[in-house]
Design a protein around this motif. Sequence first.
Motif, PDB file in Angstrom:
ATOM      1  N   LYS A 144     -18.807 -25.415 -96.020  1.00  0.00           N
ATOM      2  CA  LYS A 144     -19.622 -25.222 -97.220  1.00  0.00           C
ATOM      3  C   LYS A 144     -20.953 -25.961 -97.127  1.00  0.00           C
ATOM      4  O   LYS A 144     -21.996 -25.456 -97.581  1.00  0.00           O
ATOM      5  N   GLU A 145     -20.933 -27.165 -96.548  1.00  0.00           N
ATOM      6  CA  GLU A 145     -22.169 -27.938 -96.419  1.00  0.00           C
ATOM      7  C   GLU A 145     -23.191 -27.193 -95.558  1.00  0.00           C
ATOM      8  O   GLU A 145     -24.377 -27.128 -95.897  1.00  0.00           O
ATOM      9  N   LEU A 146     -22.739 -26.629 -94.453  1.00  0.00           N
ATOM     10  CA  LEU A 146     -23.629 -25.867 -93.580  1.00  0.00           C
ATOM     11  C   LEU A 146     -24.207 -24.664 -94.322  1.00  0.00           C
ATOM     12  O   LEU A 146     -25.425 -24.412 -94.273  1.00  0.00           O
ATOM     13  N   ASN A 147     -23.349 -23.913 -95.001  1.00  0.00           N
ATOM     14  CA  ASN A 147     -23.809 -22.715 -95.701  1.00  0.00           C
ATOM     15  C   ASN A 147     -24.827 -23.051 -96.785  1.00  0.00           C
ATOM     16  O   ASN A 147     -25.856 -22.381 -96.925  1.00  0.00           O
ATOM     17  N   THR A 148     -24.523 -24.107 -97.549  1.00  0.00           N
ATOM     18  CA  THR A 148     -25.429 -24.514 -98.627  1.00  0.00           C
ATOM     19  C   THR A 148     -26.763 -24.991 -98.067  1.00  0.00           C
ATOM     20  O   THR A 148     -27.832 -24.628 -98.573  1.00  0.00           O
TER      21      THR A 148
END
Length: 219
Positions: free
Chosen positions: A158-162
Amino acid sequence: MTVSTDPGAAADAAAPHDPARRPRGPVWAVLALVLGVALGIGIGLSIPHFTKPGDDSVEAGFLRDMSTHHAQAVEMSMIAHQRSDDPEIVYVANDIALTQHGQIGYMQAWLRDWGLSPSSTRQPMEWMPNSAGSIVNGLMPGMATPEQLTKLRGASGKELNTEFLTLMRQHHLGGIHMAQEAVKLSDNKDIDWIAQSMVNSQQSELGLIDDLLKKVQAG
């Protein structure tokens, strides 16, 4: 009385009779035509030389700066393409990378055709009036900082996508601003075409990025 409609006959009737006089009209017409063609060829050959954008032109500055701007978008997109676990983000990242890599090819080819270097010692955004405030720490509008890129490379899930969607959103906003200025400032049809293409495609992608960002943050 019969009136002749032949212009040659009318001219003969109006001119005094002179046996030694020879018609010069056709000769001078041919000479004028030859001279006109020669001048036309000369002008035609010289026009491309004079109309090629110069090293300090808006066109050259835009192509160089946007090539650099695009290169970062391609880099970020490849990170997301390779590491994201969201198929929609992988698709968007792939589309951005392919589109902007292709546009870099166009821009670099035009610079070569104009006999100009793909890089310059000029300050970024120098081609855009009143652009001094647009450069922050040497970065053009919307570009990610070295620290942000490092964080993106080390992120996952999720951190990468955000992080990717957030950075790309800002990147697109900066790129759109630059491209819109190029359309306003340049009268080169190729620059107008590619800059307007960038505006159209990136504005469309912004809507998709916003939707994906809301979905990721809600997950």
